[in-house]
Design a protein around this motif. Structure first.
Motif, mmCIF file in Angstrom:
data_model
loop_
_atom_site.group_PDB
_atom_site.id
_atom_site.type_symbol
_atom_site.label_atom_id
_atom_site.label_comp_id
_atom_site.label_asym_id
_atom_site.label_seq_id
_atom_site.Cartn_x
_atom_site.Cartn_y
_atom_site.Cartn_z
ATOM 1 N N VAL A 34 0.235 -0.754 -0.021
ATOM 2 C CA VAL A 34 -0.207 -0.057 0.603
ATOM 3 C C VAL A 34 0.862 0.870 -0.253
ATOM 4 O O VAL A 34 1.750 1.254 0.702
ATOM 5 C CB VAL A 34 -0.857 -0.276 1.509
ATOM 6 C CG1 VAL A 34 -1.342 1.413 1.089
ATOM 7 C CG2 VAL A 34 -1.903 -1.258 1.554
ATOM 8 N N LEU A 92 8.888 6.507 -2.178
ATOM 9 C CA LEU A 92 10.067 6.198 -2.106
ATOM 10 C C LEU A 92 9.732 4.354 -1.399
ATOM 11 O O LEU A 92 10.728 3.053 -1.800
ATOM 12 C CB LEU A 92 10.769 6.983 -1.685
ATOM 13 C CG LEU A 92 11.210 7.808 -2.444
ATOM 14 C CD1 LEU A 92 11.900 8.818 -2.107
ATOM 15 C CD2 LEU A 92 11.522 7.806 -3.883
ATOM 16 N N ALA A 139 3.093 0.943 3.758
ATOM 17 C CA ALA A 139 4.371 2.205 2.476
ATOM 18 C C ALA A 139 3.295 2.714 2.953
ATOM 19 O O ALA A 139 3.918 3.476 1.720
ATOM 20 C CB ALA A 139 5.335 1.162 1.981
HETATM 21 C C1 LIG Z 1 7.938 19.305 4.535
HETATM 22 C C2 LIG Z 1 8.776 18.085 4.389
HETATM 23 C C3 LIG Z 1 9.808 17.775 4.236
HETATM 24 C C4 LIG Z 1 10.906 17.106 3.776
HETATM 25 N N1 LIG Z 1 12.389 17.033 3.728
HETATM 26 C C5 LIG Z 1 12.274 15.751 3.361
HETATM 27 C C6 LIG Z 1 14.139 16.115 2.770
HETATM 28 O O1 LIG Z 1 15.006 17.123 2.390
HETATM 29 N N2 LIG Z 1 14.822 14.979 2.725
HETATM 30 C C7 LIG Z 1 14.922 13.681 3.053
HETATM 31 O O2 LIG Z 1 14.855 12.665 3.064
HETATM 32 N N3 LIG Z 1 13.104 13.252 3.971
HETATM 33 C C8 LIG Z 1 12.513 14.782 4.272
HETATM 34 N N4 LIG Z 1 10.884 14.599 4.179
HETATM 35 C C9 LIG Z 1 10.372 12.797 4.968
HETATM 36 C C10 LIG Z 1 10.026 12.824 3.748
HETATM 37 O O3 LIG Z 1 8.989 13.133 2.556
HETATM 38 C C11 LIG Z 1 9.406 11.592 4.272
HETATM 39 O O4 LIG Z 1 10.542 10.372 4.911
HETATM 40 C C12 LIG Z 1 9.306 10.416 2.906
HETATM 41 O O5 LIG Z 1 8.393 10.598 1.717
HETATM 42 C C13 LIG Z 1 8.663 9.181 3.029
HETATM 43 O O6 LIG Z 1 8.071 8.110 2.015
HETATM 44 P P1 LIG Z 1 7.675 6.707 1.716
HETATM 45 O O7 LIG Z 1 7.961 6.505 1.109
HETATM 46 O O8 LIG Z 1 7.301 6.040 3.896
HETATM 47 O O9 LIG Z 1 5.301 7.774 2.421
HETATM 48 P P2 LIG Z 1 5.437 8.948 1.318
HETATM 49 O O10 LIG Z 1 6.298 9.622 0.582
HETATM 50 O O11 LIG Z 1 4.566 9.873 2.088
HETATM 51 O O12 LIG Z 1 4.262 7.680 0.758
HETATM 52 C C14 LIG Z 1 2.923 6.804 1.314
HETATM 53 C C15 LIG Z 1 2.643 6.322 -0.462
HETATM 54 O O13 LIG Z 1 1.445 6.082 0.184
HETATM 55 C C16 LIG Z 1 0.411 6.745 -0.775
HETATM 56 N N5 LIG Z 1 -0.844 6.033 0.586
HETATM 57 C C17 LIG Z 1 -1.149 6.395 1.647
HETATM 58 N N6 LIG Z 1 -2.651 6.526 2.168
HETATM 59 C C18 LIG Z 1 -2.732 5.346 1.183
HETATM 60 C C19 LIG Z 1 -3.895 4.100 0.853
HETATM 61 N N7 LIG Z 1 -4.665 4.816 1.969
HETATM 62 N N8 LIG Z 1 -3.904 3.847 0.048
HETATM 63 C C20 LIG Z 1 -3.118 3.670 -0.899
HETATM 64 N N9 LIG Z 1 -2.727 4.349 -0.823
HETATM 65 C C21 LIG Z 1 -1.934 5.438 0.246
HETATM 66 C C22 LIG Z 1 0.364 7.915 -0.699
HETATM 67 O O14 LIG Z 1 -0.376 8.420 -1.702
HETATM 68 C C23 LIG Z 1 2.194 8.043 -1.322
HETATM 69 O O15 LIG Z 1 2.079 8.213 -2.925
HETATM 70 C C24 LIG Z 1 10.289 15.418 4.262
HETATM 71 C C25 LIG Z 1 8.356 15.825 4.436
HETATM 72 C C26 LIG Z 1 8.033 16.774 4.564
HETATM 73 C C27 LIG Z 1 6.956 16.805 4.429
#
Ligand SMILES: Cc1cc2nc3c(=O)[nH]c(=O)nc-3n(C[C@H](O)[C@H](O)[C@H](O)COP(=O)(O)OP(=O)(O)OC[C@H]3O[C@@H](n4cnc5c(N)ncnc54)[C@H](O)[C@@H]3O)c2cc1C
Length: 430
Positions: free
Chosen positions: A11, A15, A159
């Protein structure tokens, strides 16, 4: 493969999710990624700096083909008051080395590229679908529900980012506390590529990462960050949720103030707003890590609160990539055993504990406590301005020794013992 039964369901195509999908698909597993956005990256927000090391392990030399914006070769950290900025700038030839490089990225492009890499290996992505509920039988997670659709798999990786109501519904994760969560509001501001290089004093293809404290959060726990992209700037303000209401300004208004600050305004002059977004960031660090696995399910990336904010940088993207890869490696081994019980999936935690993810998170476990020293955001920017203003102002009035103006400024900010105490906390946290 039947249409509704997979080896693994993921999910979220951020990244963490796309890295897990890529790793699983490469190993020949049948994997489905469910993403609520209309494309991978459509809903994703980041300040925008990716440390490349984690992805380098999976796609060596990725920067030559991925839509990266600029290689970061200049660091800036500023303490700001309404009129002044006291800035440390750092650059070094070493920052150009591929092995340790970091890049500004725009997630709407970058996540799409990574998802396409996973798709090319055979992972199936369905976008525009929100996973609403988990399917649990006899205590074991068996799949997810999206509207009337039920999709089943041997194992599910959540995720789905910072809130993860699905992990909450399984009792793996608590609702985010307001003092452990920040709200980020970000603009992407379009500017000519050469104008950016000139204004920030960087070579073509190279860029700057800039963290700012004090004025940007109006003294609250938070700050601003600015990253140079190829032909745009990412400018964000982040404020701890429990601080909202302490300032007369809302978070979007704080961002407007930063845009008008005399240090920032000339850098964004004539820029065009391309993107506006808001997102939550977890700030609790190591002490907020939830339950990472149970029968048939694993949490990765932000869903597992894997973010650190240590003032001079924010990291979550390299943690998301590494945890996505390790979740997939765990599943590949579980598949060989034909056992997806919590006991087999527990090797995920062992691998994470031995990886840079948990080591770095543990190393910086005291960072949230450091941020609670309000002086960093209120008094110290003023102290720095007062000291440097007197040093650099030559107006014919009699000069005073540094001691004469630095000591009163320090006293006003809480005194030398307070500063030493915060210094000690910083040494332990950073
Ligand atoms: C303002 C800000 C600045 C940041 N700056 C940095 C930085 O400079 N460097 C850095 O390393 N990190 C930074 N971060 C942190 C970084 O963005 C996150 O740690 C990273 O995006 C995590 O990736 P992820 O794949 O775990 O989650 P996400 O990127 O949040 O991906 C989650 C995905 O799940 C999908 N999703 C959610 N719920 C559901 C559902 N129920 N059904 C289907 N799809 C769903 C969403 O649409 C999304 O595509 C920052 C965060 C913010 C908010």
């Amino acid at each position: 493969m039947s249409d509704d039964r997979f080896d693994a369901i993921i999910v979220g195509a951020g990244l963490a999710g796309s890295t897990a999908a890529l790793t699983l698909a490469k190993a020949g597993m049948e994997v489905l990624v469910v993403e609520r956005g209309n494309w991978a990256g459509a809903k994703n927000v980041s300040g925008g700096r990716l440390y490349g090391h984690a992805l380098e392990k999976i796609i060596p030399g990725f920067a030559s083909e991925a839509p990266i914006e600029r290689k970061i070769t200049k660091e800036r950290i500023s303490l700001m008051t309404e009129t002044a900025a006291t800035t440390i700038e750092y650059n070094d030839e070493d920052m150009r080395r591929e092995e340790t490089a970091s890049y500004s990225v725009l997630r709407s492009k970058f996540d799409k590229w990574l998802a396409e890499k996973a798709e090319a290996e055979g992972a199936m992505f369905v976008t525009g679908i929100h996973a609403d509920e988990m399917i649990v039988r006899d205590g074991k997670v068996c799949g997810v529900k999206a509207g009337d659709e039920e999709m089943e798999a041997d194992v599910v990786i959540l995720a789905d980012g910072v809130n993860s109501p699905l992990a909450q519904s399984l009792g793996m994760k608590k609702e985010l506390a307001q003092d452990q969560t920040a709200v980020g509001v970000k603009e992407v501001i379009g500017l000519d590529e050469k104008v950016i290089s000139d204004r920030f004093g960087v070579a073509p293809g190279e860029g700057c990462a800039w963290m700012m404290a004090g004025f940007p959060s109006d003294g609250g726990i938070g700050g601003a960050c600015l990253y140079t992209n190829k032909d745009s700037l990412s400018l964000a303000v982040v404020l701890t949720a429990s601080e909202i209401g302490n300032s007369e300004y809302s978070v979007p208004q704080l961002l407007e103030r930063v845009k008008q600050h005399p240090t920032i305004a000339p850098l964004i002059e004539d820029g065009k707003l391309l993107e506006y977004s808001a997102h939550l960031v977890t700030e609790g660090g190591y002490n907020m890590i939830p339950t990472l696995y149970r029968d048939g399910v694993l949490l990765a990336g932000d869903a597992a609160n894997m973010v650190i904010n240590i003032a001079y940088t924010v990291r979550g993207m390299d943690f998301a990539i590494e945890s996505g890869r390790l979740a997939a490696e765990t599943i590949i081994k579980a598949k060989e055993k034909g056992d997806f019980s919590a006991s087999t999936l527990s090797s995920y935690k062992t691998m994470l504990d031995n990886s840079f993810v948990m080591r770095d998170m543990m190393h910086h476990a005291r960072a949230p406590k450091l941020m609670e020293h309000k002086e960093i955001f209120t008094k110290y920017p003023v102290m720095a301005k007062e000291v440097f203003s007197e040093m650099f102002t030559i107006d014919g009035n009699p000069r005073r020794h540094l001691m004469k103006f630095a000591m009163p400024a320090l006293k006003k900010s809480g005194g030398i013992f307070k500063l030493a105490g915060i210094g000690m906390d910083a040494l332990k946290a950073l």
